[in-house]
Design a protein around this motif. Structure first.
Motif, PDB file in Angstrom:
ATOM      1  N   ASP A 150       0.846  -1.191   0.000  1.00 58.76           N
ATOM      2  CA  ASP A 150       0.000   0.000   0.000  1.00 58.76           C
ATOM      3  C   ASP A 150       0.887   1.248   0.000  1.00 58.76           C
ATOM      4  O   ASP A 150       1.698   1.436   0.895  1.00 58.76           O
ATOM      5  N   LYS A 321      -6.579  -1.279   0.202  1.00 54.34           N
ATOM      6  CA  LYS A 321      -6.681  -1.406   1.649  1.00 54.34           C
ATOM      7  C   LYS A 321      -6.847  -2.868   2.083  1.00 54.34           C
ATOM      8  O   LYS A 321      -6.295  -3.288   3.109  1.00 54.34           O
ATOM      9  N   SER A 325      -2.223  -4.128   2.265  1.00 50.95           N
ATOM     10  CA  SER A 325      -1.905  -3.428   3.504  1.00 50.95           C
ATOM     11  C   SER A 325      -0.538  -3.868   4.033  1.00 50.95           C
ATOM     12  O   SER A 325      -0.181  -5.049   3.973  1.00 50.95           O
TER      13      SER A 325
END
Length: 355
Positions: A150, A321, A325
């Motif tokens: 991310d 997300k 992550s």
């Protein structure tokens, strides 16, 4: 590379209060990208191809790590690997299993192969890359797949809010032949025929001279042929409507998670493991490489349908997300460390970034 390494180190340090993360990195590294729990040990370079190996070994002996993790394959590390393996097990992140066609170099290619074979644990950024590494003779059992990560931290580096500019396509990254920029240039007349106010931004360092003569409608292009600082990265992704990767070859890339962080859909070619982080028709479109017509059609599909563009941007952000992550990456990385080491009370991981 520093963006990837900083986020990996930060996530490992944040994952457990008992996890000590040391980073051996070149002098001049951007320390602002690291949180206070990452302990930096800097080494000077001899020239742009080498580093003070003696100082690196000294730091390693002083730290006495449980794991040595090198995040970049480099020829000068290869002869050092037997020494490193005597200090601690070695993990390696192999970003490019094979070098791209315009970057072919026998020494670097052999360094990648030797490093991945000698390392006790290899990390790659996709299933296709894992299969490539297996074809090169690396054991399946020691290869682990983790996402590229991310890159939403770019969205926090915003000195000023910039509105999206209508019908703006962004190509971002170094100017290299394997990036397929010529196919994007050939797609422009097909796009501008339907959208007269189209703008294509090509931003990145490298030799752009060969592409200048290919551009017929210069008014549709904005060329920023230079190194792009982080603040400018945020500006470019804010103003773009869609991000394009017309690559003819690839491994994996940080461009897609940056686009997702700014809620931008992505049109990319089906090369390397790019398609593994794009949900076709949901977060963007996947097209065959070397096909300017289909590239133009997919870009037009997004630009002519604002609802689709917005829904894809939102889906891209959610995908990032959920699937990219750093917390999840840290958890899986430490899990792989534990498999390698067995149970232990206090891990002291060392992530080695040698750029």
């Amino acid at each position: 590379m520093v963006h990837y390494v900083s986020q990996l180190c930060n996530s490992l340090a944040d994952f457990s209060a008992e996890c000590d993360v040391y980073l051996i990195a070149p002098e001049g590294i951007n320390e602002n990208l690291f949180n206070s729990r990452v302990i930096l040990r800097k080494i000077p370079s001899i020239d742009r191809h080498g580093y003070r190996i003696d100082l690196m070994v000294k730091y390693l002996l002083d730290i006495d790590p449980d794991i040595i993790h090198t995040s970049m394959v480099h020829p000068f590390i290869v002869p050092l690997l037997p020494v490193l393996k005597k200090i601690a097990p070695v993990a390696a992140t192999v970003h490019d299993v094979q070098l791209h066609s315009d970057q072919k170099n026998l020494i670097c290619d052999m360094s990648t192969l030797i490093t991945s074979k000698l390392a006790d644990l290899d990390f790659v950024h996709g299933e296709k890359l894992k299969l490539e590494l297996i074809k090169r003779g690396v054991l399946n059992s020691k290869i682990s797949i983790i996402p590229h990560g991310d890159y939403s931290f770019f969205s926090s580096i915003i000195h000023k809010k910039i509105n999206e500019e209508e019908n703006t396509i962004l190509f971002f990254g170094r100017i290299l032949e394997y990036k397929g920029i010529d196919y994007l240039i050939k797609a422009e007349p097909l796009i501008s025929e339907k959208i007269p106010n189209i703008k294509i931004i090509i931003a990145g360092s490298g030799d752009f001279s060969k592409y200048e003569s290919m551009i017929n409608h210069k008014n549709h292009f904005e060329i920023i042929n230079e190194y792009i600082p982080d603040e400018k990265v945020s500006e470019l992704f804010q103003k773009s409507s869609v991000v394009v990767l017309p690559y003819i070859e690839a491994s994996q890339t940080g461009i897609i998670p940056i686009a997702y962080a700014f809620k931008k859909p992505v049109v990319a070619t089906d090369v390397g493991s790019l398609s593994e982080v794009i949900v076709d028709g949901v977060t963007g479109f996947i097209v065959p490489p070397r096909d300017s017509k289909l590239l133009a059609d997919s870009l037009l599909n997004i630009l002519l349908n604002k609802n689709l563009k917005n829904s894809m941007g939102s889906a891209a952000y959610e995908f990032m997300k959920e699937n990219m992550s750093w917390k999840g990456i840290a958890q899986k990385t430490i899990g792989e460390y534990q498999k390698l080491l067995g149970n232990f009370e206090k891990p002291r991981y060392l992530i080695g970034s040698l750029q």
